[in-house]
Design an enzyme around this catalytic site. Structure first.
Site, PDB file in Angstrom:
ATOM      1  N   HIS A  70       6.377 -71.828  31.908  1.00 19.55           N
ATOM      2  CA  HIS A  70       6.951 -72.309  33.167  1.00 19.55           C
ATOM      3  C   HIS A  70       7.808 -73.548  32.940  1.00 19.55           C
ATOM      4  O   HIS A  70       8.741 -73.810  33.692  1.00 19.55           O
ATOM      5  CB  HIS A  70       5.857 -72.527  34.203  1.00 19.55           C
ATOM      6  CG  HIS A  70       5.316 -71.226  34.695  1.00 19.55           C
ATOM      7  ND1 HIS A  70       4.143 -70.693  34.243  1.00 19.55           N
ATOM      8  CD2 HIS A  70       5.851 -70.328  35.547  1.00 19.55           C
ATOM      9  CE1 HIS A  70       3.959 -69.514  34.803  1.00 19.55           C
ATOM     10  NE2 HIS A  70       4.976 -69.273  35.603  1.00 19.55           N
ATOM     11  N   ARG A  87       9.232 -69.300  43.553  1.00 29.05           N
ATOM     12  CA  ARG A  87       7.929 -69.681  42.976  1.00 29.05           C
ATOM     13  C   ARG A  87       7.345 -70.804  43.833  1.00 29.05           C
ATOM     14  O   ARG A  87       7.503 -71.984  43.518  1.00 29.05           O
ATOM     15  CB  ARG A  87       8.100 -70.147  41.530  1.00 29.05           C
ATOM     16  CG  ARG A  87       8.448 -69.046  40.538  1.00 29.05           C
ATOM     17  CD  ARG A  87       8.511 -69.592  39.120  1.00 29.05           C
ATOM     18  NE  ARG A  87       8.467 -68.559  38.114  1.00 29.05           N
ATOM     19  CZ  ARG A  87       9.539 -68.074  37.468  1.00 29.05           C
ATOM     20  NH1 ARG A  87      10.736 -68.536  37.734  1.00 29.05           N
ATOM     21  NH2 ARG A  87       9.396 -67.129  36.547  1.00 29.05           N
ATOM     22  N   GLU A 127       2.683 -57.273  36.984  1.00 32.34           N
ATOM     23  CA  GLU A 127       2.669 -58.138  35.795  1.00 32.34           C
ATOM     24  C   GLU A 127       1.356 -58.052  35.035  1.00 32.34           C
ATOM     25  O   GLU A 127       1.105 -58.843  34.137  1.00 32.34           O
ATOM     26  CB  GLU A 127       3.026 -59.578  36.146  1.00 32.34           C
ATOM     27  CG  GLU A 127       2.292 -60.168  37.308  1.00 32.34           C
ATOM     28  CD  GLU A 127       2.781 -61.567  37.698  1.00 32.34           C
ATOM     29  OE1 GLU A 127       3.623 -62.152  37.003  1.00 32.34           O
ATOM     30  OE2 GLU A 127       2.276 -62.075  38.709  1.00 32.34           O
ATOM     31  N   ASN A 143       7.370 -61.554  32.136  1.00 39.59           N
ATOM     32  CA  ASN A 143       6.791 -62.658  31.345  1.00 39.59           C
ATOM     33  C   ASN A 143       5.285 -62.450  31.186  1.00 39.59           C
ATOM     34  O   ASN A 143       4.738 -62.469  30.087  1.00 39.59           O
ATOM     35  CB  ASN A 143       7.029 -64.008  32.024  1.00 39.59           C
ATOM     36  CG  ASN A 143       8.484 -64.243  32.345  1.00 39.59           C
ATOM     37  OD1 ASN A 143       9.347 -63.674  31.684  1.00 39.59           O
ATOM     38  ND2 ASN A 143       8.750 -65.062  33.344  1.00 39.59           N
ATOM     39  N   ARG A 170       1.781 -66.726  26.409  1.00 41.90           N
ATOM     40  CA  ARG A 170       3.208 -67.027  26.536  1.00 41.90           C
ATOM     41  C   ARG A 170       3.533 -68.497  26.280  1.00 41.90           C
ATOM     42  O   ARG A 170       4.690 -68.867  26.169  1.00 41.90           O
ATOM     43  CB  ARG A 170       3.729 -66.579  27.910  1.00 41.90           C
ATOM     44  CG  ARG A 170       3.062 -67.253  29.069  1.00 41.90           C
ATOM     45  CD  ARG A 170       3.357 -66.551  30.391  1.00 41.90           C
ATOM     46  NE  ARG A 170       4.518 -67.082  31.056  1.00 41.90           N
ATOM     47  CZ  ARG A 170       4.811 -66.858  32.335  1.00 41.90           C
ATOM     48  NH1 ARG A 170       4.038 -66.065  33.065  1.00 41.90           N
ATOM     49  NH2 ARG A 170       5.872 -67.375  32.885  1.00 41.90           N
ATOM     50  N   CYS A 190      11.869 -59.703  37.844  1.00 42.28           N
ATOM     51  CA  CYS A 190      12.171 -61.127  38.021  1.00 42.28           C
ATOM     52  C   CYS A 190      11.666 -61.960  36.851  1.00 42.28           C
ATOM     53  O   CYS A 190      11.718 -63.180  36.888  1.00 42.28           O
ATOM     54  CB  CYS A 190      11.631 -61.650  39.345  1.00 42.28           C
ATOM     55  SG  CYS A 190       9.850 -61.534  39.477  1.00 42.28           S
TER      56      CYS A 190
HETATM   57  C1  PEP Z   1       6.586 -63.181  35.350  1.00 41.50           C
HETATM   58  O1  PEP Z   1       5.405 -63.275  34.998  1.00 41.50           O
HETATM   59  O2  PEP Z   1       7.431 -62.479  34.759  1.00 41.50           O
HETATM   60  C2  PEP Z   1       7.066 -63.952  36.514  1.00 41.50           C
HETATM   61  C3  PEP Z   1       8.290 -63.796  36.957  1.00 41.50           C
HETATM   62  O3  PEP Z   1       6.199 -64.863  37.057  1.00 41.50           O
HETATM   63  P1  PEP Z   1       5.947 -66.302  36.375  1.00 41.50           P
HETATM   64  O4  PEP Z   1       6.936 -66.453  35.258  1.00 41.50           O
HETATM   65  O5  PEP Z   1       6.149 -67.335  37.414  1.00 41.50           O
HETATM   66  O6  PEP Z   1       4.547 -66.194  35.919  1.00 41.50           O
HETATM   67 MG    MG Z   2       3.988 -64.179  36.337  1.00 48.96          MG
END
Ligand code: PEP
Ligand code: MG
Length: 550
Positions: free
Chosen positions: A183, A285, A407, A430, A441, A478
């Site tokens: 993030h 977000r 996700e 992500n 991640r 996204c």
């Molecule tokens: C994702 O997980 O791809 C996503 C867009 O949400 P975030 O990156 O805020 O976890």
């Molecule tokens: Mg996410």
């Protein structure tokens, strides 16, 4: 002498300027001896010098920032706090431990007073960390005061620290840790700051070195020749010109619409990008409206923020993701039991179910501010029961266009059932990649696994697209994958029709789409299926596609 070091490109663009080093707080010295009379003197000097330092920084700036620094300087002169530290030292507590204990007591008192007083806790933490660093003879922690615009260099940064950066002054970020889909990186990208993460040789950079940061390639040139800098900047400007020559809604060469939308995190972002060439917000977000605060924003405040965002993007869809806190985004004011594996714990919709008041207040605020273009989606969904619960709550709040993020592997595998009653879904590549590959991640050590080109990730994206076709549900992406022009072609070939990303990434994706027909995108997606590794998958796509600028 010029030198090049490498990391992972996390936010595109070129940044050039002097390096500003950020040092993390060190915490009290666990091995320190008991307090001595000499420590009484040392501590008073440290508080005095830190106060003077904050005062000087206040004098060097203006507006709210100056006010905050001025108040922080006042906290470092607080007699009650300093006397408490001195008493502890007199009773034998070591100097840095005494500072830690006394500030903790002060924080508890501020927190119990609530409101404005509770908001001073962050400032008090800065005082504590600076005084402790001074006593330990370490560099002062915290964001350095940036005079000439330059490059911020750190071991790591919290998302909330990035949110506070002044984009006029921070022209690039270099981090030793973090991942491309952390993030921290995502926020830097959405603020348009070229960023390179996982830079193992970060320590080679000295304060004041001139740095050229190439955010896309993940390269940092230390003290490059001025001619090389000129050349790079000129080439970047020329490329930017080509990319931005095409404008308007996204579509393939043969006219299939692919909506190009923005990922944002605040009302300030909405203002900044209101005039951007984009078809709406694909991901708001919302948790970033909560994260840097000592207390939850009130219902009224939330309604006002959503109104501001919806107004800025009026007549364009705005996709509001409900609170996605937990894991690397803990809420400072929410006491939750500690978790051994927070990324697998109560985050996303799970936390909303565990904290219904917080969630309902947010949903009602969205509902109160909503217009006909507002849609809501839930994060980290994995079961049909969660989908049903979310739809029910959203409808009760007067929100009728409802979706979820896909996700988790469970959501993708079971997408046929999950999509049945939804209006849209957005694939969060992500987290999907993190959970499919079991690769954190945030951890640069497992970065190679954490790649959306990994065949099993693409397979689950495709499976979700097939479910979308059967159930006639709009499929978007996204996650960061949406902003990779080559991968965007694959996604569209699989059936994705909404791509949401940081503003800086839209032009390259728009151009790549306009160079390919839908049938060509489908052929590229087909070619990728033969890849048994991310490298092979990418190479197959590159071979099947025309030459694109990325
Ligand atoms: C994702 O997980 O791809 C996503 C867009 O949400 P975030 O990156 O805020 O976890
Ligand atoms: Mg996410």
């Amino acid at each position: 002498m010029s030198e090049i070091i490498r990391g992972i490109g996390a936010a595109p663009g070129i940044g050039y300027g002097p390096a500003y080093l950020l040092f993390p707080p060190s915490g009290p010295d666990l091995a320190e001896p008991a307090g001595t009379p000499a420590d009484l003197e040392r501590v008073q000097i440290a508080f005095r010098e830190i106060s003077a330092d904050f005062q000087q920084r206040a004098a060097d700036t203006t507006g709210t920032r100056a006010e905050i620094l001025h108040m922080t300087a006042g906290l470092a002169r607080d007699k009650g706090l300093i006397n408490n530290v001195l008493q502890k030292i007199q009773s034998g507590v070591g100097a840095t431990t005494a500072v830690g204990q006394a500030t903790a007591e002060y924080m508890q008192m501020l927190s119990s007073l609530g409101g404005y007083m509770a908001e001073r806790i962050t400032d008090l933490k800065s005082v504590r960390d600076c005084v402790i660093a001074k006593l330990r003879g370490l560099p002062l922690p915290g964001l350095p005061e940036i005079t000439t615009p330059g490059i911020l260099v750190a071991v790591d940064l919290a998302p909330t620290q990035v949110a506070e950066l002044d984009t006029e002054k921070v022209l690039g970020i270099v981090l030793e840790k973090s991942g491309a889909t952390s993030h921290t990186a995502i926020l830097a990208e959405s603020m348009g700051i070229p960023t390179v993460v996982a830079v193992a040789e970060r320590a080679k950079i000295k304060a004041g070195d001139n740095l050229l940061v190439r955010g896309r390639e993940g390269k940092i040139y230390i003290n490059p020749q001025p001619v090389a800098v000129q050349k790079t900047l000129a080439a970047a400007t020329a490329q930017e010109k080509i990319l931005t020559s095409l404008r308007g809604p996204g579509h393939t060469k043969d006219g299939c619409p692919v909506h190009l939308q923005l990922n944002i995190a605040s009302a300030a972002d909405a203002q900044r990008f209101a005039a951007a060439d984009t078809e709406g917000i694909g991901l708001l977000r919302t948790e970033f409206m909560f994260l840097s605060r000592p207390q939850a924003p009130s219902y009224r405040e939330q309604v006002e923020q959503f109104q501001e965002i919806f107004h800025a993007f009026s007549a364009r869809p705005v996709t509001v993701r409900t609170l996605d806190v937990g894991a690397d985004k803990p809420l400072p004011f929410l006491e939750r039991p500690a978790e051994d594996n927070p990324a697998l714990g109560q985050r996303g919709i799970r936390l909303s179910q565990a904290e219904p008041e917080l969630f309902m207040q947010q949903l009602q605020a969205i509902g109160a501010a909503a217009n006909e273009f507002t849609q809501v989606m839930a994060p980290l969904v994995s079961t049909v029961a969660e989908v049903e619960w979310f739809i029910e709550q959203a409808h009760a709040a007067g929100l009728h266009r409802v979706g979820i993020m896909v996700e988790t592997p469970a959501a993708a595998l079971n997408s046929r059932a999950l999509l049945e009653n939804l209006d849209f879904v957005s694939i969060g590549t992500n987290d999907l990649t993190q959970y499919v590959m079991a690769a954190d991640r945030l951890n640069p050590q497992v970065n190679e696994l954490n790649n959306p080109w990994q065949p099993p990730v693409l397979e689950l994206v495709e499976r979700t697209c097939q479910a979308g076709e059967i159930t006639q549900t709009e499929i978007g992406v996204c996650g960061e994958a949406a902003g990779d022009p080559l991968l965007a072609l694959v996604l569209v070939g699989m059936g994705v029709r909404v791509l949401s990303m940081a503003a800086a990434k839209i032009p390259a994706v728009r151009l790549a789409l306009a160079q390919h027909t839908l049938a060509e995108c489908q052929e590229i997606a087909q070619a990728v299926r033969q890849g048994i590794s991310p490298e092979q998958a990418r190479a197959a796509a590159a071979q099947a596609a025309k030459e694109i600028i990325s």
